[in-house]
Design an enzyme around this catalytic site. Structure first.
Site, PDB file in Angstrom:
ATOM      1  CE  LYS A  54      -4.507   0.891   0.311  1.00 48.66           C
ATOM      2  NZ  LYS A  54      -5.619  -0.023   0.002  1.00 48.66           N
TER       3      LYS A  54
HETATM    4  N1  GLU Z   1      -7.258   0.210  -3.250  1.00 49.43           N
HETATM    5  C1  GLU Z   1      -8.047  -0.973  -3.489  1.00 49.43           C
HETATM    6  C2  GLU Z   1      -8.104  -1.842  -2.249  1.00 49.43           C
HETATM    7  O1  GLU Z   1      -7.963  -1.358  -1.150  1.00 49.43           O
HETATM    8  C3  GLU Z   1      -7.588  -1.717  -4.730  1.00 49.43           C
HETATM    9  C4  GLU Z   1      -6.175  -2.188  -4.722  1.00 49.43           C
HETATM   10  C5  GLU Z   1      -5.720  -2.734  -6.075  1.00 49.43           C
HETATM   11  O2  GLU Z   1      -6.505  -2.799  -6.985  1.00 49.43           O
HETATM   12  O3  GLU Z   1      -4.535  -3.068  -6.159  1.00 49.43           O
HETATM   13  O4  GLU Z   1      -8.353  -3.004  -2.321  1.00 49.43           O
END
Ligand code: GLU
Length: 421
Positions: free
Chosen positions: A111
């Site tokens: 993240k």
């Molecule tokens: N931000 C989204 C989540 O928290 C998607 C992450 C992604 O597609 O890599 O799952």
């Protein structure tokens, strides 16, 4: 996703570790394995300059964390928010590891985040911040290493700038370095709606299990960004009635139902859902407590705590947001017999279609929206049913069941790979 600007006194990283410990205990996980999975693999903090429109230079702080790389490259979004912290990003990275494992896609968890309120930047400043931040985290990212995506306050345009920045540095176009891109740049059909669509697939399954008739069900949604507003549209298509929604400015309530399409238009025109004709303005916190059958938290972490969990009327809670419920609130829900579709399952549709996007990019392929949605449905329904089966067999809360499924898969991969050197 639109977000709520409240100071969260609860540390999301402490929450994430607490949730993991609970699963590790139930799985009788070996001590060494616990120590490995309890910490992130890599944490990068960057401070970087951006030239502002008035000619001044500002320095911003951002993070990219890779929690686990056991089952594949790191995967997870990048958020832009004034309350971003390293501990928040660590928690979100760990949740990505479990999320990818629950739906069985070959990724680890990562993240990123930048401490900024993007609504206060011009387009030019936003682009400069994005390009410089991506350059700073390029030591970690790459289509085989770590693949970012949109999250709170980031979108397809921002992904396009990230992809372009990386491609410029490589000297050729690398679509597979980020997902959630516009379709014309190698984005996938259905990616924009995927988080909400996955949530609604889970709700349909849960409603069937609980005997809730969706055409008679009332729904409240906290958060009216990508996940919340599209979930409102899709749940309406399932004939449910949306009675309350909110965004970062506050909420609205009409016990007889809101016209979702008109609320979306109202927000576009006025920058807020509040003041919507025929509805009563309420606070963001009140949205969680209105009379309804299904509650969809679709904003930020730690919205449902021991303080307000007892006031939640819904019997089904579907977490489109990451980490909206604290462990203490979970305990209250479990004792009250409420049914929880936990974040690592409920919002996994987004990363699942990100995975489809990445596969299409690597293969120079493009699938139809119908193919994407069918594959997504297959994965979400399977993950939901696997989690439900564990929850029923072990007589445990759905979050604990999802953790058992996920942690088991990651632990097995870690075990099989063995310790290097
Ligand atoms: N931000 C989204 C989540 O928290 C998607 C992450 C992604 O597609 O890599 O799952």
């Amino acid at each position: 996703m639109t977000t709520e600007n409240v100071a969260a006194p609860i540390n999301p990283w402490a929450v994430a570790q607490q949730q993991f410990d609970l699963a590790a205990e139930k799985l009788h996980l070996d001590e060494g394995m616990r120590r490995v999975l309890r910490e992130p693999r890599r944490e990068l903090t960057v401070h970087f300059p951006v030239k502002m429109d008035d000619g001044s230079v500002k320095v911003f702080t951002g993070y990219r964390v890779q929690h686990n790389l056991g089952r594949g490259p790191a995967k997870g979004g990048i958020r832009y928010h004034q309350d971003v912290s390293l501990d928040e990003v660590k928690a979100l990275a760990m949740w990505m590891t479990w999320k990818c494992a629950v739906v069985g896609i070959p990724y680890g968890g990562g993240k990123g985040g930048v401490i900024v309120d993007p609504k206060k930047l011009s387009m030019k400043e936003l682009e400069a911040l994005t390009r410089r931040f991506f350059t700073e985290i390029e030591v970690l990212v790459g289509p085989e290493k770590d693949i970012p995506a949109p999250d709170v306050n980031t979108n397809g345009q921002i992904m396009a700038w990230m992809m372009d920045t990386y491609s410029m540095h490589m000297g050729y176009t690398v679509p597979g370095v980020v997902t959630g891109k516009p379709i014309s740049l190698g984005g996938s059909e259905g990616r924009n709606e995927a988080t909400a669509r996955g949530t609604v697939y889970c709700i349909v399954e849960a409603a069937r299990h609980l005997g809730i008739e969706l055409d008679k069900a009332k729904v409240a949604i906290q958060g009216f960004g990508n996940a919340g507003s599209i979930a409102a549209t899709l749940i309406t298509a399932e004939k449910a009635t949306v009675v309350a929604v909110s965004d970062s400015t506050g909420g609205i309530h009409n016990p007889n139902g809101l016209d979702v399409a008109r609320v979306i238009q109202w927000k576009q025109e006025h920058g807020t859902v509040q003041g919507f004709p025929g509805s009563k303005d309420i606070t963001n916190a009140q949205v969680l407590e209105v009379e309804c059958d299904i509650l969809i938290p679709a904003a930020l972490e730690n919205q449902i705590t021991e303080k307000n969990a007892g006031k939640v009327k819904a019997k089904l809670i579907a977490e489109a947001a990451n980490g909206p419920t604290t462990p203490e609130a979970d305990e209250i829900f479990w004792k009250a017999g409420k049914f929880m579709i936990p974040d690592i399952l409920c919002n996994a549709g987004g990363v699942t279609v990100s995975y489809f996007e990445w596969v299409q990019d690597l293969n120079r392929d493009h699938w139809s929206e119908q193919v994407v949605n069918e594959k997504l449905k297959g994965i979400m329904v399977k993950a939901f049913q696997e989690t439900l089966a564990i929850s029923r067999r072990e007589k445990i809360y759905m979050r604990t069941a999802a953790y058992l499924l996920a942690v088991q898969r990651v632990a097995e991969a870690t075990q099989l790979r063995g310790l290097y050197p």
